[in-house]
Design an enzyme around this catalytic site. Structure first.
Site, mmCIF file in Angstrom:
data_model
loop_
_atom_site.group_PDB
_atom_site.id
_atom_site.type_symbol
_atom_site.label_atom_id
_atom_site.label_comp_id
_atom_site.label_asym_id
_atom_site.label_seq_id
_atom_site.Cartn_x
_atom_site.Cartn_y
_atom_site.Cartn_z
ATOM 1 N N GLU A 295 -8.849 2.316 -2.519
ATOM 2 C CA GLU A 295 -9.735 2.017 -1.385
ATOM 3 C C GLU A 295 -10.488 3.255 -0.907
ATOM 4 O O GLU A 295 -9.923 4.355 -0.887
ATOM 5 C CB GLU A 295 -8.861 1.474 -0.244
ATOM 6 C CG GLU A 295 -9.624 1.218 1.039
ATOM 7 C CD GLU A 295 -8.706 0.775 2.172
ATOM 8 O OE1 GLU A 295 -7.542 0.415 1.907
ATOM 9 O OE2 GLU A 295 -9.166 0.803 3.315
ATOM 10 N N HIS B 149 -9.249 7.065 1.893
ATOM 11 C CA HIS B 149 -9.822 7.294 3.223
ATOM 12 C C HIS B 149 -11.055 8.196 3.217
ATOM 13 O O HIS B 149 -11.131 9.159 3.990
ATOM 14 C CB HIS B 149 -8.740 7.817 4.181
ATOM 15 C CG HIS B 149 -8.733 7.088 5.497
ATOM 16 N ND1 HIS B 149 -9.056 7.687 6.686
ATOM 17 C CD2 HIS B 149 -8.472 5.801 5.808
ATOM 18 C CE1 HIS B 149 -8.973 6.813 7.670
ATOM 19 N NE2 HIS B 149 -8.625 5.652 7.169
ATOM 20 N N ASP C 157 -5.150 4.073 -0.399
ATOM 21 C CA ASP C 157 -6.353 4.336 0.406
ATOM 22 C C ASP C 157 -6.645 5.831 0.366
ATOM 23 O O ASP C 157 -5.837 6.635 0.844
ATOM 24 C CB ASP C 157 -6.089 3.873 1.845
ATOM 25 C CG ASP C 157 -7.335 3.848 2.706
ATOM 26 O OD1 ASP C 157 -8.348 4.449 2.309
ATOM 27 O OD2 ASP C 157 -7.288 3.223 3.787
ATOM 28 N N GLU D 79 -4.931 -7.375 4.303
ATOM 29 C CA GLU D 79 -4.121 -6.294 4.878
ATOM 30 C C GLU D 79 -3.386 -6.816 6.107
ATOM 31 O O GLU D 79 -3.958 -7.550 6.918
ATOM 32 C CB GLU D 79 -5.026 -5.125 5.284
ATOM 33 C CG GLU D 79 -4.263 -3.957 5.886
ATOM 34 C CD GLU D 79 -5.190 -2.810 6.293
ATOM 35 O OE1 GLU D 79 -6.380 -3.056 6.533
ATOM 36 O OE2 GLU D 79 -4.699 -1.672 6.368
ATOM 37 N N ARG E 127 -13.926 -4.834 1.999
ATOM 38 C CA ARG E 127 -12.884 -4.436 2.954
ATOM 39 C C ARG E 127 -13.232 -4.697 4.413
ATOM 40 O O ARG E 127 -12.500 -4.275 5.318
ATOM 41 C CB ARG E 127 -12.590 -2.943 2.776
ATOM 42 C CG ARG E 127 -11.684 -2.641 1.631
ATOM 43 C CD ARG E 127 -10.271 -3.090 1.907
ATOM 44 N NE ARG E 127 -9.602 -2.218 2.855
ATOM 45 C CZ ARG E 127 -8.726 -2.633 3.764
ATOM 46 N NH1 ARG E 127 -8.425 -3.912 3.876
ATOM 47 N NH2 ARG E 127 -8.158 -1.771 4.582
ATOM 48 N N TRP F 245 -12.199 12.109 7.876
ATOM 49 C CA TRP F 245 -10.797 11.769 8.142
ATOM 50 C C TRP F 245 -10.456 10.453 7.473
ATOM 51 O O TRP F 245 -11.229 9.533 7.428
ATOM 52 C CB TRP F 245 -10.525 11.638 9.653
ATOM 53 C CG TRP F 245 -9.084 11.268 9.879
ATOM 54 C CD1 TRP F 245 -7.999 12.078 9.714
ATOM 55 C CD2 TRP F 245 -8.560 9.986 10.273
ATOM 56 N NE1 TRP F 245 -6.836 11.378 9.983
ATOM 57 C CE2 TRP F 245 -7.159 10.086 10.323
ATOM 58 C CE3 TRP F 245 -9.158 8.756 10.574
ATOM 59 C CZ2 TRP F 245 -6.330 9.015 10.667
ATOM 60 C CZ3 TRP F 245 -8.348 7.687 10.918
ATOM 61 C CH2 TRP F 245 -6.944 7.826 10.961
ATOM 62 N N GLU G 290 -14.432 -0.956 5.110
ATOM 63 C CA GLU G 290 -13.876 -1.198 6.446
ATOM 64 C C GLU G 290 -14.768 -0.633 7.549
ATOM 65 O O GLU G 290 -14.718 -1.103 8.679
ATOM 66 C CB GLU G 290 -12.442 -0.657 6.564
ATOM 67 C CG GLU G 290 -12.356 0.847 6.536
ATOM 68 C CD GLU G 290 -10.923 1.364 6.617
ATOM 69 O OE1 GLU G 290 -10.036 0.755 6.018
ATOM 70 O OE2 GLU G 290 -10.719 2.391 7.273
ATOM 71 N N TYR H 132 -3.230 11.257 6.772
ATOM 72 C CA TYR H 132 -3.560 9.855 7.016
ATOM 73 C C TYR H 132 -2.590 8.919 6.287
ATOM 74 O O TYR H 132 -2.281 9.122 5.114
ATOM 75 C CB TYR H 132 -5.005 9.541 6.546
ATOM 76 C CG TYR H 132 -5.192 8.048 6.491
ATOM 77 C CD1 TYR H 132 -5.395 7.334 7.669
ATOM 78 C CD2 TYR H 132 -5.044 7.341 5.297
ATOM 79 C CE1 TYR H 132 -5.458 5.958 7.662
ATOM 80 C CE2 TYR H 132 -5.117 5.955 5.277
ATOM 81 C CZ TYR H 132 -5.318 5.271 6.459
ATOM 82 O OH TYR H 132 -5.364 3.912 6.451
ATOM 83 N N ARG I 59 0.856 -1.181 0.000
ATOM 84 C CA ARG I 59 0.000 0.000 0.000
ATOM 85 C C ARG I 59 0.892 1.230 0.000
ATOM 86 O O ARG I 59 1.837 1.313 0.796
ATOM 87 C CB ARG I 59 -0.906 0.002 1.226
ATOM 88 C CG ARG I 59 -1.930 1.117 1.178
ATOM 89 C CD ARG I 59 -2.815 1.125 2.413
ATOM 90 N NE ARG I 59 -2.265 1.987 3.445
ATOM 91 C CZ ARG I 59 -3.003 2.582 4.396
ATOM 92 N NH1 ARG I 59 -4.313 2.365 4.439
ATOM 93 N NH2 ARG I 59 -2.436 3.340 5.302
#
Ligand code: GCO
Ligand code: MG
Length: 408
Positions: free
Chosen positions: A242, A218, A216, A345, A289, A408, A268, A159, A147
């Protein structure tokens, strides 16, 4: 055999974890993970105050019935706290069933479909140079998929990026985040979108076309920004992009999907199959995820993945350090058993964490393996756990340059 005790263990070996520990009338112990990063005590109370009293005296073998009893019986459906609590019970019951049968859980799920689970590691850099070094370090540690997260010029901490790179710091939020209130970061989507394609250009030219690369976003982009990013990253052949948009608006992914062939991963922060219904049936994503910890446990995630299989959607289970080694082990048993595995992951836990949770899983040649111990293969050292008191910790919040709160 009945469940004789249900104990909730909150421990903080470097970061907070919530573990359910069930003991049967025959002395078999089962462990489950209910860690909800930044809101740990809510899941602990849900288990301790509302679930544990219902478990004592039940048949530990009745996994499906117990799952339905806790899910339908709560009346209030879904939500991260409820589903993390149910997941912990579910994992602990699979752990017990495996120990009683003398088999690792993956055998009870249908047996092995592969030699091991391809894992991806988290490389990051405040600069491209530091990022390249971080990728080399991950390859040296055995990772075969990476990643890639990068600092953005003009922004401070962002992040996914370890900031003390001189000391080889990896990105891992919580241990650094123990402040009375969440740390605030500053975000600028336009600056990010201008910067990221150049980062991937540099990484591909250093590492060539074969290394699987992930990224990602995010949850920070609008559907149109996500479409733009997906398109601009197409030349770099990502394994996935992602959380390009906040996942609660499933319809938003139609716009992204119609505009780019960059593979998409999401989920996620989801906690049930229903959060994926549109995404999967319309084939708007490529990878699921969810973590086993936040999506209702092995029973629920197995069903989710069987549903996804019909639409050729594969797994990419969430495996940050805020999923405990018990939750990680549960994911690994599914990873090697299900047919539609994609990638796993893997953020290795700290030595402190691994002193408290003794793990049977291994990482060799880029592949994770759950091991052959009966059950999930993780033991909790209660004495070691007791030495680490719970300390409140928050995830950061994000503000745009004008002060507006952003995802975030
Ligand atoms: C990931 C995640 C994590 C989350 C963390 C929040 O892809 O691993 O985005 O880094 O931010 O799990 O608790
Ligand atoms: Mg993520």
């Amino acid at each position: 055999m009945t469940i004789e005790s249900a104990e909730v263990v909150v421990t903080s070996p470097g970061r907070n974890f919530v573990t359910l520990r069930l003991t049967t009338s025959e002395g078999v112990v089962g462990l489950g993970d209910a860690t909800l990063n930044g809101r740990e005590l809510a899941a602990a109370s849900y288990l301790r105050d509302h679930v544990a009293p219902l478990l004592v005296g039940r048949d530990p073998h009745a996994i499906e019935d117990t799952w339905q009893y806790l899910y339908r019986g709560a009346y209030w459906r879904r939500g991260p706290v409820t589903m993390a609590a149910i997941a912990a019970v579910d994992m602990a019951l699979w752990d017990i069933k495996g120990k009683v049968a003398g088999l690792p859980v993956y055998q009870l799920l249908g047996g092995r479909s592969r030699r091991g689970a391809l894992a991806y590691g988290h490389a990051s850099g405040t600069t491209v140079e530091a990022l390249v070094t971080s990728i080399h370090n991950h390859l040296d540690e055995g990772f075969r998929a990476i990643r890639v997260q990068s600092g953005v010029p003009g922004l401070g901490k962002v992040y996914g990026v370890g900031h003390d790179q001189a000391r080889g710091q990896k990105y891992d939020y919580e241990p650094a985040g123990r402040t009375a209130a969440p740390v605030e970061e500053t975000w600028d989507t336009a600056a990010y979108l201008r910067h990221v394609p150049g980062v991937f250009e540099a990484v591909r030219s250093e590492f060539g076309p074969e290394l699987p690369l992930l990224h990602d976003a995010h949850h920070r982009l609008t559907p149109n920004q996500a479409a733009q990013l997906g398109r601009s990253l197409e030349p770099y052949d990502l394994f996935w992009l992602e959380d390009c948009t906040p996942g609660e608006n499933q319809e938003a992914l139609r716009r992204v999907r119609s505009q780019t062939t960059t593979p998409l991963a999401i989920g996620e922060v989801f906690n049930s199959v229903h959060d994926y219904q549109t995404l999967i049936t319309e084939q708007l994503i490529d990878f699921v995820r969810s973590s086993v910890t936040h999506a209702g446990g092995i029973t629920a995630v197995r069903k989710l993945m069987d549903f996804a299989a019909i639409y050729q959607v594969r797994s990419g289970f969430h495996g940050p350090t805020d999923v405990s080694p018990v939750g990680m082990a549960a994911a690994l048993h599914l990873d090697v058993a299900i047919h539609n595995f994609g990638i796993q992951e893997y953020m290795p836990h700290s030595a402190q964490t691994l002193d408290v949770f003794r793990c049977g899983y291994s990482f060799v040649d880029g592949l994770l393996d759950p091991g052959e111990a009966p059950g999930l293969g993780v033991e909790l050292d209660l004495e070691a756990a007791a030495a680490f008191e719970y300390t409140p910790a928050y995830l950061p919040v994000n503000r745009l340059r004008d002060g507006t709160i952003h995802d975030w």
